[in-house]
Design an enzyme around this catalytic site. Sequence first.
Site, PDB file in Angstrom:
ATOM      1  N   ASP A  86       0.598   3.579   2.375  1.00 45.70           N
ATOM      2  CA  ASP A  86       0.359   4.143   3.693  1.00 45.70           C
ATOM      3  C   ASP A  86      -0.848   5.080   3.578  1.00 45.70           C
ATOM      4  O   ASP A  86      -1.898   4.640   3.118  1.00 45.70           O
ATOM      5  CB  ASP A  86       1.614   4.835   4.218  1.00 45.70           C
ATOM      6  CG  ASP A  86       1.636   4.939   5.741  1.00 45.70           C
ATOM      7  OD1 ASP A  86       1.240   3.962   6.400  1.00 45.70           O
ATOM      8  OD2 ASP A  86       2.053   5.970   6.257  1.00 45.70           O
TER       9      ASP A  86
ATOM     10  N   ASP B 288       0.849  -1.195   0.000  1.00 48.70           N
ATOM     11  CA  ASP B 288       0.000   0.000   0.000  1.00 48.70           C
ATOM     12  C   ASP B 288       0.879   1.236   0.000  1.00 48.70           C
ATOM     13  O   ASP B 288       2.096   1.152   0.121  1.00 48.70           O
ATOM     14  CB  ASP B 288      -0.891   0.000   1.250  1.00 48.70           C
ATOM     15  CG  ASP B 288      -0.064  -0.091   2.520  1.00 48.70           C
ATOM     16  OD1 ASP B 288       0.405   0.960   2.986  1.00 48.70           O
ATOM     17  OD2 ASP B 288       0.145  -1.214   3.040  1.00 48.70           O
TER      18      ASP B 288
END
Length: 292
Positions: free
Chosen positions: A211, A209
Amino acid sequence: MTQWTLGIIGGSGLYEIDGLQDRREETVETPWGAPSDTLVRGRIGDVELVFLPRHGKGHRLTPTGVPYRANIAALKAAGVTDVLSISACGSLKEQYVPGHFVAVDQFIDRTVARESTFFGPGMVAHVSMARPVCSRLSALAADAAAAVGAEMHRGGTYLAMEGPQFSSLAESRLYRQWGCDVIGMTAMPEAKLAREAELPYATLAMVTDYDCWREEEEAVSVTNVLEIMGQNSALARQAVVKLAETLSGTERTPSPDGIDTCLDYALITAPSARDPELLAKLQVIAGRALQG
């Protein structure tokens, strides 16, 4: 010939590898308690593999609750010569795309609630963490991952946060300003403890991802982490097999970074002031240096 025995710390599905021979489970107790779970041992060629699910089977342990000292001590007691960590991470840079792998070579430790040393009053040691990973093992692991099709980044700084919550937007932006590349919750104190145990250590971090700093992206959640993790798991298993195949038939020599003997320059407590009880406890991870 000295053979390789690789300790692999990662998800509980990592050891479900086709071609793993002589598979068996081993229960270990250490002076620091029980590790996260039973060890799973096997062999590929003449390379022994020892797998340890960091969070326990079924992911039942929080990042803070992982028994890091027991895990490293268990691997050391099992005869492991080198440790490869495989874990999820968030990206703090545009070019570290979800699905990519990063062979981390530096850490910033922001954990605050974990025991980070085997040593203590009565036997003090200060190991160097200037170069926290083994350059040889890291390069070999990166080569193996790239060979099976992983998009690799060689080198990167990993920000280790306490968790279990994900970052705030302000924190994520701050870590980017610091020059960090990825963020995760488990590499520390794991890397520090491996160094104290004189075990060459490397990390393959799997980006899941962005974040929460990338405003056009949905903020990180367990759902999107698991989705990318599922896609990366097969590559991670293939990378472990490729690494073992590469090492099979080769002699294991000491780490070029001097990690196998780093305690020779770290023990500071005078012999007359050493605590016998702590010394006995430390035999499993520092027996070589303490007997010298």
